[in-house]
Design a protein around this motif. Structure first.
Motif, mmCIF file in Angstrom:
data_model
loop_
_atom_site.group_PDB
_atom_site.id
_atom_site.type_symbol
_atom_site.label_atom_id
_atom_site.label_comp_id
_atom_site.label_asym_id
_atom_site.label_seq_id
_atom_site.Cartn_x
_atom_site.Cartn_y
_atom_site.Cartn_z
ATOM 1 N N ASN A 33 57.288 119.362 -1.665
ATOM 2 C CA ASN A 33 56.694 118.052 -1.454
ATOM 3 C C ASN A 33 56.210 117.513 -2.796
ATOM 4 O O ASN A 33 55.560 118.222 -3.570
ATOM 5 N N LEU A 34 56.490 116.253 -3.091
ATOM 6 C CA LEU A 34 56.070 115.645 -4.360
ATOM 7 C C LEU A 34 54.550 115.572 -4.452
ATOM 8 O O LEU A 34 53.981 115.832 -5.517
ATOM 9 N N GLN A 35 53.883 115.241 -3.370
ATOM 10 C CA GLN A 35 52.420 115.122 -3.410
ATOM 11 C C GLN A 35 51.754 116.458 -3.731
ATOM 12 O O GLN A 35 50.768 116.505 -4.461
ATOM 13 N N LEU A 38 52.106 116.931 -7.441
ATOM 14 C CA LEU A 38 51.178 116.065 -8.174
ATOM 15 C C LEU A 38 49.749 116.592 -8.095
ATOM 16 O O LEU A 38 49.016 116.570 -9.087
ATOM 17 N N THR A 135 52.200 111.753 -14.085
ATOM 18 C CA THR A 135 52.677 111.462 -12.736
ATOM 19 C C THR A 135 54.064 110.819 -12.785
ATOM 20 O O THR A 135 54.944 111.163 -11.989
ATOM 21 N N ALA A 136 54.251 109.915 -13.737
ATOM 22 C CA ALA A 136 55.566 109.279 -13.879
ATOM 23 C C ALA A 136 56.631 110.309 -14.258
ATOM 24 O O ALA A 136 57.744 110.300 -13.718
ATOM 25 N N MET A 138 56.546 113.538 -13.654
ATOM 26 C CA MET A 138 56.746 114.447 -12.521
ATOM 27 C C MET A 138 57.581 113.757 -11.429
ATOM 28 O O MET A 138 58.471 114.388 -10.851
ATOM 29 N N THR A 139 57.309 112.494 -11.167
ATOM 30 C CA THR A 139 58.074 111.780 -10.148
ATOM 31 C C THR A 139 59.540 111.632 -10.561
ATOM 32 O O THR A 139 60.443 111.820 -9.741
ATOM 33 N N THR A 140 59.777 111.343 -11.852
ATOM 34 C CA THR A 140 61.147 111.230 -12.354
ATOM 35 C C THR A 140 61.876 112.569 -12.257
ATOM 36 O O THR A 140 63.028 112.623 -11.822
ATOM 37 N N PHE A 142 61.174 115.014 -10.225
ATOM 38 C CA PHE A 142 61.368 115.381 -8.810
ATOM 39 C C PHE A 142 62.521 114.610 -8.183
ATOM 40 O O PHE A 142 63.252 115.136 -7.364
ATOM 41 N N ALA A 143 62.704 113.344 -8.618
ATOM 42 C CA ALA A 143 63.783 112.535 -8.072
ATOM 43 C C ALA A 143 65.157 113.048 -8.510
ATOM 44 O O ALA A 143 66.152 112.852 -7.812
#
Length: 144
Positions: A33-35, A38, A135-136, A138-140, A142-143
């Motif tokens: 899970n991304l959350q 994070l 966060t940016a 990590m989101t990149t 994860f995507a």
């Protein structure tokens, strides 16, 4: 003797099972899970820990900035008559005591306090910016 050896082996086996069995499950849970990623990053990333410590240090400087300088105390001896051949004085003529405290005028203490408060705001902003950058990233990641 047998009970001690059995206890040590049982303890070693328990530690082995405890540490090795949940690792794959923990790795799967953390990356699922991304959350969760994070949250784990926010709690354990060294850059965020350093930024939080910097913010705490800046907050402590606010109190220091508004305080007065330390007072100075001075004692002076005058008219000392020395005995010949002895390091001790025979008599003291006078002793002067002096206490010195500086008081900043013209709102300088308030100005120093306001500058320190601006430092707290800056440190908090730097931490927030570091969190947003991480966060940016990590989101990149994860995507992908």
């Amino acid at each position: 003797m047998f009970d001690i050896m059995f206890g040590r082996r049982a303890l070693a086996l328990g530690v082995f099972i405890l540490f090795l069995s949940p690792l794959p499950a923990l790795a799967e849970q953390l990356g699922a899970n991304l959350q969760q990623l994070l949250d784990a990053m926010e709690q354990s990333h060294p850059a965020l820990s350093a930024a939080s410590a910097s913010r705490a240090a800046a907050a402590a400087e606010v109190e220091i900035a508004g305080s007065l300088a330390d007072p100075r105390f001075e004692v002076s001896f005058e008219d000392i008559d020395r005995k010949s051949g002895s390091p001790l004085p025979e008599s003291l003529g006078s002793i002067f005591y002096k206490v010195d405290q500086t008081f900043p005028l013209g709102g300088k203490r308030t100005l120093r306090r306001e500058i320190a408060k601006a430092g707290v705001t800056e440190a908090a902003t730097e931490r927030d910016q570091a969190l947003l950058d991480l966060t940016a990233e990590m989101t990149t990641a994860f995507a992908r």
